[in-house]
Write a protein that holds these residues in place. Structure first.
Motif, PDB file in Angstrom:
ATOM      1  N   ASP A 288       0.822  -1.218   0.000  1.00  0.00           N
ATOM      2  CA  ASP A 288       0.000   0.000   0.000  1.00  0.00           C
ATOM      3  C   ASP A 288       0.855   1.266   0.000  1.00  0.00           C
ATOM      4  O   ASP A 288       0.325   2.372   0.118  1.00  0.00           O
ATOM      5  N   ASN A 289       2.175   1.126  -0.105  1.00  0.00           N
ATOM      6  CA  ASN A 289       3.052   2.298  -0.102  1.00  0.00           C
ATOM      7  C   ASN A 289       2.998   3.016  -1.450  1.00  0.00           C
ATOM      8  O   ASN A 289       2.857   2.386  -2.498  1.00  0.00           O
ATOM      9  N   TRP A 290       3.147   4.346  -1.392  1.00  0.00           N
ATOM     10  CA  TRP A 290       3.109   5.166  -2.606  1.00  0.00           C
ATOM     11  C   TRP A 290       4.176   6.244  -2.535  1.00  0.00           C
ATOM     12  O   TRP A 290       4.551   6.692  -1.448  1.00  0.00           O
ATOM     13  N   LEU A 291       4.628   6.668  -3.706  1.00  0.00           N
ATOM     14  CA  LEU A 291       5.420   7.888  -3.824  1.00  0.00           C
ATOM     15  C   LEU A 291       4.511   8.998  -4.332  1.00  0.00           C
ATOM     16  O   LEU A 291       3.712   8.782  -5.255  1.00  0.00           O
ATOM     17  N   LEU A 292       4.599  10.165  -3.711  1.00  0.00           N
ATOM     18  CA  LEU A 292       3.855  11.322  -4.211  1.00  0.00           C
ATOM     19  C   LEU A 292       4.717  12.000  -5.266  1.00  0.00           C
ATOM     20  O   LEU A 292       5.904  12.243  -5.048  1.00  0.00           O
ATOM     21  N   THR A 293       4.136  12.279  -6.407  1.00  0.00           N
ATOM     22  CA  THR A 293       4.891  12.885  -7.504  1.00  0.00           C
ATOM     23  C   THR A 293       4.160  14.103  -8.045  1.00  0.00           C
ATOM     24  O   THR A 293       2.969  14.299  -7.798  1.00  0.00           O
ATOM     25  N   TYR A 294       4.904  14.892  -8.779  1.00  0.00           N
ATOM     26  CA  TYR A 294       4.285  15.966  -9.553  1.00  0.00           C
ATOM     27  C   TYR A 294       5.150  16.203 -10.783  1.00  0.00           C
ATOM     28  O   TYR A 294       6.377  16.066 -10.732  1.00  0.00           O
ATOM     29  N   PRO A 295       4.534  16.505 -11.921  1.00  0.00           N
ATOM     30  CA  PRO A 295       5.318  16.699 -13.140  1.00  0.00           C
ATOM     31  C   PRO A 295       6.302  17.850 -12.999  1.00  0.00           C
ATOM     32  O   PRO A 295       5.996  18.875 -12.374  1.00  0.00           O
ATOM     33  N   THR A 296       7.491  17.668 -13.590  1.00  0.00           N
ATOM     34  CA  THR A 296       8.441  18.774 -13.665  1.00  0.00           C
ATOM     35  C   THR A 296       7.758  19.999 -14.247  1.00  0.00           C
ATOM     36  O   THR A 296       8.014  21.124 -13.840  1.00  0.00           O
ATOM     37  N   CYS A 297       6.877  19.773 -15.204  1.00  0.00           N
ATOM     38  CA  CYS A 297       5.995  20.819 -15.707  1.00  0.00           C
ATOM     39  C   CYS A 297       4.918  20.142 -16.554  1.00  0.00           C
ATOM     40  O   CYS A 297       5.035  18.967 -16.904  1.00  0.00           O
ATOM     41  N   GLN A 298       3.855  20.856 -16.843  1.00  0.00           N
ATOM     42  CA  GLN A 298       2.827  20.428 -17.783  1.00  0.00           C
ATOM     43  C   GLN A 298       3.003  21.224 -19.068  1.00  0.00           C
ATOM     44  O   GLN A 298       3.402  22.389 -19.038  1.00  0.00           O
ATOM     45  N   VAL A 299       2.692  20.596 -20.197  1.00  0.00           N
ATOM     46  CA  VAL A 299       2.920  21.213 -21.502  1.00  0.00           C
ATOM     47  C   VAL A 299       1.621  21.244 -22.295  1.00  0.00           C
ATOM     48  O   VAL A 299       0.885  20.251 -22.340  1.00  0.00           O
ATOM     49  N   ALA A 300       1.317  22.385 -22.916  1.00  0.00           N
ATOM     50  CA  ALA A 300       0.125  22.531 -23.755  1.00  0.00           C
ATOM     51  C   ALA A 300       0.503  23.293 -25.021  1.00  0.00           C
ATOM     52  O   ALA A 300       1.566  23.921 -25.104  1.00  0.00           O
ATOM     53  N   VAL A 301      -0.411  23.233 -26.017  1.00  0.00           N
ATOM     54  CA  VAL A 301      -0.162  23.865 -27.310  1.00  0.00           C
ATOM     55  C   VAL A 301      -1.326  24.785 -27.658  1.00  0.00           C
ATOM     56  O   VAL A 301      -2.505  24.414 -27.513  1.00  0.00           O
ATOM     57  N   ASN A 302      -1.007  25.987 -28.119  1.00  0.00           N
ATOM     58  CA  ASN A 302      -2.008  26.951 -28.567  1.00  0.00           C
ATOM     59  C   ASN A 302      -2.779  26.379 -29.760  1.00  0.00           C
ATOM     60  O   ASN A 302      -2.186  25.916 -30.735  1.00  0.00           O
ATOM     61  N   ARG A 303      -4.093  26.400 -29.690  1.00  0.00           N
ATOM     62  CA  ARG A 303      -4.923  25.836 -30.760  1.00  0.00           C
ATOM     63  C   ARG A 303      -4.714  26.550 -32.090  1.00  0.00           C
ATOM     64  O   ARG A 303      -4.923  25.965 -33.164  1.00  0.00           O
ATOM     65  N   ASN A 304      -4.308  27.807 -32.070  1.00  0.00           N
ATOM     66  CA  ASN A 304      -4.072  28.548 -33.315  1.00  0.00           C
ATOM     67  C   ASN A 304      -2.979  27.913 -34.171  1.00  0.00           C
ATOM     68  O   ASN A 304      -2.905  28.161 -35.376  1.00  0.00           O
ATOM     69  N   VAL A 305      -2.137  27.108 -33.543  1.00  0.00           N
ATOM     70  CA  VAL A 305      -1.079  26.418 -34.282  1.00  0.00           C
ATOM     71  C   VAL A 305      -1.675  25.546 -35.384  1.00  0.00           C
ATOM     72  O   VAL A 305      -1.079  25.366 -36.452  1.00  0.00           O
ATOM     73  N   GLU A 306      -2.867  25.004 -35.157  1.00  0.00           N
ATOM     74  CA  GLU A 306      -3.497  24.113 -36.135  1.00  0.00           C
ATOM     75  C   GLU A 306      -3.825  24.819 -37.443  1.00  0.00           C
ATOM     76  O   GLU A 306      -4.007  24.163 -38.474  1.00  0.00           O
ATOM     77  N   GLN A 307      -3.899  26.144 -37.429  1.00  0.00           N
ATOM     78  CA  GLN A 307      -4.238  26.889 -38.641  1.00  0.00           C
ATOM     79  C   GLN A 307      -3.083  26.967 -39.634  1.00  0.00           C
ATOM     80  O   GLN A 307      -3.286  27.327 -40.789  1.00  0.00           O
ATOM     81  N   ASP A 308      -1.893  26.621 -39.198  1.00  0.00           N
ATOM     82  CA  ASP A 308      -0.710  26.653 -40.058  1.00  0.00           C
ATOM     83  C   ASP A 308      -0.161  25.229 -40.134  1.00  0.00           C
ATOM     84  O   ASP A 308       0.435  24.725 -39.183  1.00  0.00           O
TER      85      ASP A 308
END
Length: 618
Positions: free
Chosen positions: A295-315
């Motif tokens: 039942d042991n766990w390590l608590l983690t968190y991402p070094t960072c989260q990454v997202a992309v601007n939807r406007n990129v899809e227009q090009d």
């Protein structure tokens, strides 16, 4: 309660592209602007990306590690192409959801273990944020102290509590936590009850909470969370928490472990590795304990989260380039460049990051994917700190804590009225052109006028966004100036100004380059200068002029310089320490740069007009 203060939309006449002028008809390179959650990403990742993609014209900007910063950019119509942020939750990011690309069908998403990527799935099925490799939080044990007193390293919660009791009998502390910090309060509360939070009921509650909206405020459920607070109340008793622990800092906690007054401290795997390397302490990571080792766990968190601007899809061309960049970032090699030398783990199936020796006692958790991702909305940080510190202080017990936490989550608070400092009638673009950045010039000119210097120099990326037309609050002005800005000031001659500029521009004999990216070209006020672009990512300083006349070597000028000292001088960034003769004259000034900037604009004063401070010969 609403997770973000929703401010009045700014009326804008002009929108400014962050990287638009770089990609012209005669340049087939794709221009991509990427915001970094912290300058640490520029240690190895950004130079590596530039090497991997020579046909991409990158602009790397160190932004702010808060979703409020990006929400504000979104409302001003200026989201970058690629966004990174560490302090993240789906509900904090919901205001931007419509402006972000759905990545659920991409190859990158397919590389994740399902249980980790599901935390980022919206109720409609979209996945807009991708977690980078995992920072690991748990217990750091001083192995030698356990061996000295013949106490075995615990493998489950009962053994952990017994170890605490035995160390207490010896007049020592078993476990210390820096409860002064919001993240430590939040992680202790969640960490002690991960098995409950990872039940089906716990996962269902979390999904509901992460996807709440303006019309539905989700509080704590009536099954999982009462058990969490009961566990934490027992946890405090077993770890001998005292009321004064609400003031425990990281520095005190660390010294307790290093000097043998405590056997275990809360910390990250990287903290554990540094204790080995820098303090010569025999340390290992221990997990957050369950009833049994399974039942042991390590608590983690991402070094960072990454997202992309939807406007990129227009090009189409830019879209393809951004997808290639994402695939590179989340590859094994890319994540190693993000992690640098940190002890991290990966959420991706096919990424093999070498397991650091500090993980020797938690390999079962790693092999069984017992990596809990902390629930880290902005209000989880603040409410956890408030409630946990009240429990530690004895204000109330588990039942009262549960009720207070629930009330704070569900109470709808009136949005705070933000006072506008100034209204800007003219906007200036962020883009770095042949004569510099209009936005950066406006900021440095404003700072120079306020501090009264003859000249001012910004020697790292001094702004985070365009100067927008419209109203500015104090917070928005602070966000415009790059994070961790400091100031030096002194009286130096024209010849010393040349030496100063050579330090900030020219490549050193050991190959160190102070201009790792174009937007780190120095921004000057009160003087102009010429640069030669050497075509290989380096530059050479040319003539320096004042009002069109060559700088006089013998004239003495008052000069203020602004920037992040670590970025330019630290060995693992640019590795360009200031020349000693300048360091002796350019002294650090105990001035809050953000307060200085705000004071220049209070009362409705406009930004100073940008100047063409640099000429680049290509």
């Amino acid at each position: 309660m609403k997770k973000r203060v929703i401010s009045t939309l700014m009326i804008m006449v002009m929108l400014f592209s962050l990287a638009g002028c770089k990609n012209n008809e005669n340049d087939n390179r794709v221009a991509i602007t990427m915001y970094l959650w912290d300058k640490s990403m520029s240690r190895e990742l950004t130079p590596w990306l530039e090497t991997q993609f020579p046909d991409i014209d990158f602009t790397f900007v160190v932004g702010y590690n808060t979703m409020d910063f990006y929400t504000d950019l979104n409302k001003r119509g200026s989201l970058p192409d690629i966004i990174t942020c560490r302090r993240f939750s789906l509900n904090d990011a919901s205001d931007m959801s419509d402006m972000l690309m759905d990545l659920s069908e991409t190859d990158v998403v397919g590389s994740y273990y399902d249980n980790y990527i599901e935390n980022n799935r919206e109720t409609g099925g979209a996945i807009r944020w991708l977690p980078m490799c995992a920072e690991v939080d748990g217990y750091i044990a001083n192995v030698d102290l356990f061996e000295k007193y013949g106490i075995p390293l615990p493998e489950n919660y009962a053994e952990f509590a017994e170890a605490c009791r035995r160390f207490d009998e010896l007049g020592l502390q078993c476990y210390v936590n820096d409860y002064r910090e919001d993240y430590s309060c939040m992680e202790a509360l969640q960490g002690c009850a991960i098995p409950e939070l990872m039940t089906m009921e716990g996962i269902m509650w979390r999904t509901e909470y992460e996807n709440e909206n303006l019309d539905v405020q989700v509080g704590l459920d009536e099954n999982v969370w009462p058990a969490v607070f009961d566990k934490f109340e027992q946890y405090m008793k077993d770890t001998m928490v005292e009321p004064e622990d609400v003031e425990m800092s990281f520095e005190i906690m660390k010294s307790d472990l290093v000097e043998g007054r405590a056997a275990i401290m809360r910390g990250t795997a990287n903290d554990c590795a540094l204790l080995r390397k820098e303090d010569n302490i025999n340390t290992v990571m221990l997990p957050y304990f369950g009833e049994t080792a399974k039942d042991n766990w390590l608590l983690t968190y991402p070094t960072c989260q990454v997202a992309v601007n939807r406007n990129v899809e227009q090009d189409e061309k830019k879209n393809a380039a951004v997808m290639q960049v994402l695939e590179a970032m989340f590859s094994e090699e890319g994540q190693k460049h993000v992690a640098v030398d940190n002890a991290v783990l990966s959420y991706n199936k096919n990424v093999n990051i070498e397991i650091n020796d500090v993980f020797s006692q938690v390999l079962d958790c790693i092999n069984s994917n017992h990596l809990y991702i902390r629930l880290a909305s902005a209000e989880m940080f603040s409410v956890s700190k408030n409630v946990v510190q009240n429990m530690i202080s004895g204000e109330y017990g588990a039942e009262e804590a549960y009720q207070d936490f629930h009330t704070q989550l569900t109470t709808v608070r009136e949005a705070e009225t933000s006072e506008y400092i100034t209204t800007q009638s003219t906007g200036y673009a962020y883009d770095f052109g042949e004569n510099g950045s209009g936005a950066a010039s406006a900021v440095i000119n404003t700072l120079r006028k306020q501090c009264g210097s003859d000249m001012a120099i910004g020697y790292s990326s001094v702004v985070t966004a365009p100067v927008f037309e419209g109203e500015y609050t104090r917070q928005q002005l602070n966000w415009l100036v790059a994070n961790r800005e400091s100031m030096r000031s002194g009286q130096i001659t024209g010849s010393e100004i040349k030496l100063l500029m050579e330090w900030l521009v020219n490549v050193k004999q050991d190959g160190s380059n102070p201009i790792r990216h174009e937007n780190f070209i120095p921004v000057t006020s009160g003087m102009e200068y010429a640069l030669t672009d050497n075509g290989d990512g380096t530059y050479t300083l040319g003539e320096i002029t004042v009002n069109g006349k060559l700088l006089d070597d013998h004239t003495v000028y008052s000069v203020a310089i602004f920037g992040d000292m670590d970025y330019i001088e630290a060995p693992f960034y640019c590795n360009c320490p200031m020349p000693e003769v300048l360091e002796a004259k350019m002294k650090a000034v105990d001035t809050n740069v953000y307060a200085l900037f705000n004071s220049a604009l209070e009362g409705g004063n406009p930004f100073e007009i940008p100047t063409e401070y640099v000429t680049i010969k290509r």
